[in-house]
Scaffold this motif. Structure first.
Motif, mmCIF file in Angstrom:
data_model
loop_
_atom_site.group_PDB
_atom_site.id
_atom_site.type_symbol
_atom_site.label_atom_id
_atom_site.label_comp_id
_atom_site.label_asym_id
_atom_site.label_seq_id
_atom_site.Cartn_x
_atom_site.Cartn_y
_atom_site.Cartn_z
ATOM 1 N N UNK A 1 31.956 -7.425 -7.115
ATOM 2 C CA UNK A 1 30.729 -6.862 -7.683
ATOM 3 C C UNK A 1 29.563 -7.851 -7.666
ATOM 4 N N UNK A 2 29.876 -9.150 -7.735
ATOM 5 C CA UNK A 2 28.772 -10.114 -7.744
ATOM 6 C C UNK A 2 27.980 -10.044 -6.442
ATOM 7 N N UNK A 3 28.671 -9.764 -5.310
ATOM 8 C CA UNK A 3 27.977 -9.616 -4.042
ATOM 9 C C UNK A 3 26.955 -8.495 -4.122
ATOM 10 N N UNK A 4 27.348 -7.367 -4.696
ATOM 11 C CA UNK A 4 26.460 -6.206 -4.812
ATOM 12 C C UNK A 4 25.266 -6.527 -5.701
ATOM 13 N N UNK A 5 25.532 -7.099 -6.884
ATOM 14 C CA UNK A 5 24.441 -7.391 -7.807
ATOM 15 C C UNK A 5 23.462 -8.400 -7.227
ATOM 16 N N UNK A 6 23.971 -9.406 -6.570
ATOM 17 C CA UNK A 6 23.088 -10.414 -5.993
ATOM 18 C C UNK A 6 22.249 -9.845 -4.853
ATOM 19 N N UNK A 7 22.893 -9.051 -3.995
ATOM 20 C CA UNK A 7 22.146 -8.418 -2.910
ATOM 21 C C UNK A 7 21.062 -7.492 -3.441
ATOM 22 N N UNK A 8 21.414 -6.678 -4.441
ATOM 23 C CA UNK A 8 20.439 -5.738 -5.001
ATOM 24 C C UNK A 8 19.262 -6.465 -5.634
ATOM 25 N N UNK A 9 19.537 -7.545 -6.365
ATOM 26 C CA UNK A 9 18.469 -8.265 -7.060
ATOM 27 C C UNK A 9 17.484 -8.874 -6.074
ATOM 28 N N UNK A 10 17.997 -9.577 -5.063
ATOM 29 C CA UNK A 10 17.111 -10.220 -4.097
ATOM 30 C C UNK A 10 16.428 -9.183 -3.204
ATOM 31 N N UNK A 11 17.171 -8.152 -2.813
ATOM 32 C CA UNK A 11 16.591 -7.106 -1.963
ATOM 33 C C UNK A 11 15.466 -6.369 -2.680
ATOM 34 N N UNK A 12 15.588 -6.187 -3.995
ATOM 35 C CA UNK A 12 14.537 -5.508 -4.757
ATOM 36 C C UNK A 12 13.240 -6.302 -4.705
ATOM 37 N N UNK A 13 13.328 -7.624 -4.868
ATOM 38 C CA UNK A 13 12.135 -8.464 -4.782
ATOM 39 C C UNK A 13 11.579 -8.455 -3.367
#
Length: 279
Positions: A1-13
């Motif tokens: 899940x950390x992969x998903x959360x990290x990707x989503x956070x950076x991709x959102x910015x």
């Protein structure tokens, strides 16, 4: 899940920054400001989400060493692309027709800073780093480098050869720079220096995104394998050659420093996950 959360956070910015920069693309000063702001915010968000999901100091994006790492990477990236253009010009396929646009180059500083920071955080900071923990360095380098190249097929004038060239020259070189230093600062600087030299100085096409208006008014003609055609010089055999040589040099340095990780099944309990380097 950390992969998903990290990707989503950076991709959102990255997405928000891209939209903001696109909205003011006719204003070079605002492009500069919003691009730099996107770069800074993306690093801050990356540090925050990694701390929250992995509960550790984010050493790969530590503040100490940020400036020298980015400066060294920028100078190396600009020098490498300068070598590419120098060789193309030597064959008579790159022509300087006069001076270009200083304001245009200024805006490209912000645009390329945002692209370099967000792409390095996504591909090297999140994808490569987490995949490497399971597969080891070499497999993760090949997988994420290939994915990095394929992502450029979304560009306007993308070609399959261009994507392959990006996977080899940039996917390998930028990842190897991270492996050798275990810091994101050098690959961010290297990515920025290469892209800014390509667009803000020599005014060539960038990865199939169309021509740019930098410090020089230029034109290119000749064989596609030399110039890269509509994809730009990143599709040139010279780019592939210099990128591959730099990858080899970085990986040699990484082996000497002991920062190349084996596959998890071969890793002993005593093997550190990441070697600690002086910063």
């Amino acid at each position: 899940m950390r992969l998903v959360w990290q990707l989503l956070a950076v991709a959102a910015i990255a997405a928000a920054g891209s939209q903001a920069v696109a909205a003011v693309q006719d204003n070079d000063l605002l492009t500069l400001v919003l691009g730099l702001l996107t770069a800074v915010l993306s690093v801050a968000v990356y540090r925050w989400v990694v701390r929250r999901t992995e509960h550790r100091p984010v050493t790969e994006a530590a503040r100490d060493g940020a400036v020298p790492g980015i400066v060294r990477g920028t100078l190396l990236g600009a020098a490498l692309f300068g070598a590419v253009i120098g060789n193309i010009a030597f064959l008579g396929d790159y022509h300087v027709d006069g001076l270009g646009s200083l304001p245009g180059a200024t805006g490209l500083v912000g645009f390329m800073a945002a692209a370099a920071a967000t792409e390095e955080l996504l591909f090297r900071g999140v994808l490569f780093r987490i995949i490497e923990e399971r597969t080891g360095t070499w497999i993760a380098l090949v997988l994420t480098g290939t994915l990095f190249g394929l992502s450029h097929l979304l560009n306007k004038d993308a070609t399959l050869w261009g994507a392959i060239a990006i996977a080899i020259e940039a996917g390998g070189m930028l990842t190897a720079g991270y492996v050798a230093t275990r810091s994101l600062w050098l690959p961010i600087g290297l990515h920025f220096g290469w892209n800014f030299a390509e667009s803000g100085i020599f005014s060539t096409e960038v990865s199939g995104n169309g021509s740019t208006h930098g410090l020089l008014d230029s034109s290119m003609s000749g064989a596609k394998l030399i110039t890269g055609g509509s994809f730009g010089p990143e599709g040139s055999l010279y780019s592939v050659l210099f990128g591959l040589l730099t990858t080899i040099a970085f990986m040699w340095l990484a082996r000497r420093r002991g920062t190349v990780l084996p596959r998890r099944s071969r890793r002993t309990a005593e093997t550190p996950a990441v070697a600690t380097l002086p910063r």
